[in-house]
Design a protein around this motif. Structure first.
Motif, PDB file in Angstrom:
ATOM      1  N   UNK A 105     -35.051 -22.488  22.062  1.00 19.52           N
ATOM      2  CA  UNK A 105     -35.555 -23.750  21.488  1.00 19.52           C
ATOM      3  C   UNK A 105     -36.151 -23.797  22.508  1.00 19.52           C
ATOM      4  N   UNK A 106     -35.473 -23.920  23.772  1.00 17.04           N
ATOM      5  CA  UNK A 106     -36.347 -24.101  25.020  1.00 17.04           C
ATOM      6  C   UNK A 106     -37.674 -23.238  25.750  1.00 17.04           C
ATOM      7  N   UNK A 107     -37.135 -21.508  25.361  1.00 20.82           N
ATOM      8  CA  UNK A 107     -38.146 -20.399  25.160  1.00 20.82           C
ATOM      9  C   UNK A 107     -38.986 -20.268  24.542  1.00 20.82           C
ATOM     10  N   UNK A 108     -38.974 -20.857  23.448  1.00 18.83           N
ATOM     11  CA  UNK A 108     -39.838 -21.448  22.156  1.00 18.83           C
ATOM     12  C   UNK A 108     -41.059 -22.221  23.139  1.00 18.83           C
ATOM     13  N   UNK A 109     -40.529 -23.511  23.833  1.00 23.60           N
ATOM     14  CA  UNK A 109     -41.183 -23.784  24.348  1.00 23.60           C
ATOM     15  C   UNK A 109     -42.253 -23.597  25.114  1.00 23.60           C
ATOM     16  N   UNK A 110     -41.064 -23.186  26.062  1.00 21.40           N
ATOM     17  CA  UNK A 110     -42.023 -22.796  27.316  1.00 21.40           C
ATOM     18  C   UNK A 110     -42.857 -21.858  27.580  1.00 21.40           C
ATOM     19  N   UNK A 111     -43.259 -20.993  26.151  1.00 20.96           N
ATOM     20  CA  UNK A 111     -44.947 -20.110  26.235  1.00 20.96           C
ATOM     21  C   UNK A 111     -45.794 -21.777  25.679  1.00 20.96           C
ATOM     22  N   UNK A 112     -46.051 -22.467  25.453  1.00 17.82           N
ATOM     23  CA  UNK A 112     -47.514 -23.285  24.916  1.00 17.82           C
ATOM     24  C   UNK A 112     -46.960 -24.540  25.693  1.00 17.82           C
ATOM     25  N   UNK A 113     -48.729 -25.093  25.383  1.00 16.69           N
ATOM     26  CA  UNK A 113     -49.244 -26.091  26.560  1.00 16.69           C
ATOM     27  C   UNK A 113     -49.364 -26.860  26.031  1.00 16.69           C
ATOM     28  N   UNK A 114     -48.905 -27.219  24.910  1.00 11.38           N
ATOM     29  CA  UNK A 114     -49.549 -28.696  23.680  1.00 11.38           C
ATOM     30  C   UNK A 114     -49.489 -29.772  25.002  1.00 11.38           C
ATOM     31  N   UNK A 115     -50.099 -30.895  24.211  1.00  7.34           N
ATOM     32  CA  UNK A 115     -50.435 -31.964  24.900  1.00  7.34           C
ATOM     33  C   UNK A 115     -48.603 -33.638  24.947  1.00  7.34           C
ATOM     34  N   UNK A 116     -47.592 -33.254  25.899  1.00  3.80           N
ATOM     35  CA  UNK A 116     -46.446 -34.013  25.794  1.00  3.80           C
ATOM     36  C   UNK A 116     -46.488 -35.322  25.830  1.00  3.80           C
ATOM     37  N   UNK A 117     -45.608 -35.939  24.771  1.00  2.00           N
ATOM     38  CA  UNK A 117     -45.448 -37.139  25.083  1.00  2.00           C
ATOM     39  C   UNK A 117     -43.727 -37.528  25.091  1.00  2.00           C
ATOM     40  N   UNK A 118     -43.062 -38.318  25.521  1.00  2.00           N
ATOM     41  CA  UNK A 118     -41.892 -38.097  25.532  1.00  2.00           C
ATOM     42  C   UNK A 118     -42.002 -39.992  25.578  1.00  2.00           C
ATOM     43  N   UNK A 119     -40.769 -39.956  25.126  1.00  2.00           N
ATOM     44  CA  UNK A 119     -40.371 -41.236  24.208  1.00  2.00           C
ATOM     45  C   UNK A 119     -38.643 -41.796  24.289  1.00  2.00           C
ATOM     46  N   UNK A 120     -38.700 -42.257  25.721  1.00  2.00           N
ATOM     47  CA  UNK A 120     -36.993 -42.211  25.271  1.00  2.00           C
ATOM     48  C   UNK A 120     -36.036 -43.195  26.302  1.00  2.00           C
ATOM     49  N   UNK A 121     -34.833 -43.437  25.976  1.00  2.00           N
ATOM     50  CA  UNK A 121     -34.301 -44.351  26.768  1.00  2.00           C
ATOM     51  C   UNK A 121     -33.247 -43.614  28.277  1.00  2.00           C
ATOM     52  N   UNK A 122     -33.531 -42.843  28.646  1.00  2.64           N
ATOM     53  CA  UNK A 122     -32.350 -41.905  29.671  1.00  2.64           C
ATOM     54  C   UNK A 122     -33.106 -42.156  30.774  1.00  2.64           C
ATOM     55  N   UNK A 123     -31.967 -41.726  32.007  1.00  2.38           N
ATOM     56  CA  UNK A 123     -32.355 -41.757  33.410  1.00  2.38           C
ATOM     57  C   UNK A 123     -32.967 -40.210  34.169  1.00  2.38           C
ATOM     58  N   UNK A 124     -33.770 -40.925  34.748  1.00  2.00           N
ATOM     59  CA  UNK A 124     -34.124 -39.926  35.582  1.00  2.00           C
ATOM     60  C   UNK A 124     -34.817 -38.651  34.947  1.00  2.00           C
ATOM     61  N   UNK A 125     -36.196 -38.897  34.286  1.00  2.00           N
ATOM     62  CA  UNK A 125     -37.184 -38.061  33.161  1.00  2.00           C
ATOM     63  C   UNK A 125     -37.418 -36.783  33.835  1.00  2.00           C
ATOM     64  N   UNK A 126     -37.563 -35.759  33.097  1.00  2.00           N
ATOM     65  CA  UNK A 126     -38.142 -34.353  33.966  1.00  2.00           C
ATOM     66  C   UNK A 126     -39.459 -34.806  34.030  1.00  2.00           C
ATOM     67  N   UNK A 127     -40.757 -34.138  34.799  1.00  2.00           N
ATOM     68  CA  UNK A 127     -41.807 -34.458  34.064  1.00  2.00           C
ATOM     69  C   UNK A 127     -42.345 -33.358  34.032  1.00  2.00           C
ATOM     70  N   UNK A 128     -42.271 -33.115  32.719  1.00  3.05           N
ATOM     71  CA  UNK A 128     -43.119 -32.228  31.521  1.00  3.05           C
ATOM     72  C   UNK A 128     -44.028 -32.719  30.464  1.00  3.05           C
ATOM     73  N   UNK A 129     -44.172 -34.128  30.845  1.00  6.97           N
ATOM     74  CA  UNK A 129     -44.701 -35.041  29.212  1.00  6.97           C
ATOM     75  C   UNK A 129     -46.249 -35.477  29.939  1.00  6.97           C
TER      76      UNK A 129
END
Ligand code: 5GP
Ligand code: MN
Length: 340
Positions: A105-129
């Motif tokens: 699913x990661x490979x499928x997502x990497x081909x796309x460029x939607x507007x990402x909104x991340x909602x989460x509570x884990x430490x050190x989020x990546x910068x994709x959204x």
């Protein structure tokens, strides 16, 4: 996220959109709870909304309102990929690194460029959204989502389905309100959810009082296998693939087992190592009490992460070699582990 960001999101959502909501692989109560709560919320507007989950959830979540509408990427890849390709907005919930949806699913997502909104509570989020709404001090993504809806000034939209999903996620991620991240604010939110229709004792029973006979037999095996390293206030459990097979293992059966190791007197660091021959890995769950960070431990040694007191990881070595590695690491943390 600041006030302007919420205004921007409100603006984006003011017109009908094609929206996809994604939880992490091996979704838990908080992942499905938050995704389905957001699903029911967004459906109140004219959006086209689909939850696409990387793989299926354990049986104890199968009752959640809207669960039967979720598209499972692993089982229905072509359809799921089509839905992802169409999405204008993708919400990622309860995880902060895109690879946590799994390789395919990661490979499928990497081909796309939607507007990402991340909602989460884990430490050190990546910068994709484009929008990242994250607070690692909050107990659950479901609490984050409640606050998100509040920031959009829409608390009055929370109905019985939404409150049921949010309650289920807060219940599971706080270990039934006992983990330290459970605050007075959590209880105030939960009180509001009860007022809006969540049935606390029914939800608890649907999640926790549905053990199979096999699961309890497997728990017996896990407890038999438990070992204690007194010098490091550490306890760990192993389950081999053959032990899983003997007890007719089903997804979700080992949920919570690691907490038995942590419940031992004087133990502050607990681990469970579960062999997965199909994936060729050992799946690891780590728990701690106090300030020994299992997030850090997992990031440094086992390719994973999570929170200070609850994290996951994996090992590509055999079960035996993984345990050897784990035991050889403990002396490096002697000071952190013995001073608590
Ligand atoms: P569990 O042990 O229940 O699988 O996971 C405990 C916590 O760690 C959860 O919050 C989960 O999201 C997080 N977690 C589990 N596995 C991983 C992983 O491989 N990477 C990261 N970053 N977090 C994980
Ligand atoms: Mn969570």
């Amino acid at each position: 996220m600041n006030f302007e960001d919420f205004q921007s999101i409100k603006q984006v959502l003011s017109e009908p959109k094609k929206i996809v909501i994604v939880p992490h692989r091996n979704p838990d109560g908080d992942a499905y709870g938050s995704c389905l709560a957001l699903y029911h919320y967004l459906l109140k507007f004219d959006h086209q909304v689909t939850v696409v989950s990387p793989n299926d959830c354990p049986d104890f979540l199968k009752w959640m309102p809207g669960e039967d509408q979720i598209v499972i990427f692993e089982n229905d890849t072509k359809n799921a990929t089509g839905i992802l390709e169409e999405a204008e907005i993708i919400f990622t919930l309860d995880f902060n690194a895109l690879h946590r949806v799994g390789d395919k699913m990661h490979n499928a997502l990497m081909k796309l460029a939607p507007l990402y909104v991340m909602i989460d509570h884990h430490q050190q989020p990546d910068d994709f959204a484009k929008f990242t709404y994250v607070d690692p001090l909050v107990c659950s993504t479901c609490q984050m989502l409640y606050q998100f809806i509040e920031k959009l000034d829409d608390l009055d939209k929370i109905d019985e389905d939404i409150s049921t999903c949010l309650y289920a996620g807060i219940l599971t991620d706080t270990g039934s309100f006992r983990f330290p991240a459970t605050t007075s604010e959590t209880h105030r939110i939960v009180a509001n959810l009860l007022d809006k229709g969540a049935n606390n004792s029914e939800i608890y029973n649907k999640i926790h009082n549905v053990s199979s006979y096999n699961r309890l037999q497997l728990l017996g095996q896990a407890l038999q296998n438990m070992k204690v390293e007194e010098a490091y206030k550490t306890a760990y459990i192993t389950l081999s693939q053959s032990e899983l097979n003997q007890n007719n293992f089903k997804k979700g059966d080992t949920e919570g087992f690691v907490n038995y190791a942590l419940s031992l007197k004087n133990v502050i660091f607990a681990a469970i190592f579960i062999e997965d021959k199909k994936q060729g890995i050992i799946k690891i769950s780590l728990r701690s009490s106090g300030d020994f960070s299992v997030n850090k431990f997992s990031r440094e040694h086992f390719n994973g992460g999570g929170h200070i007191n609850a994290a996951g990881g994996r090992s590509e070595k055999s079960l035996e070699k993984t345990i050897d590695k784990f035991l050889s690491l403990l002396p490096l943390y002697k000071n952190e582990l013995k001073n608590k």
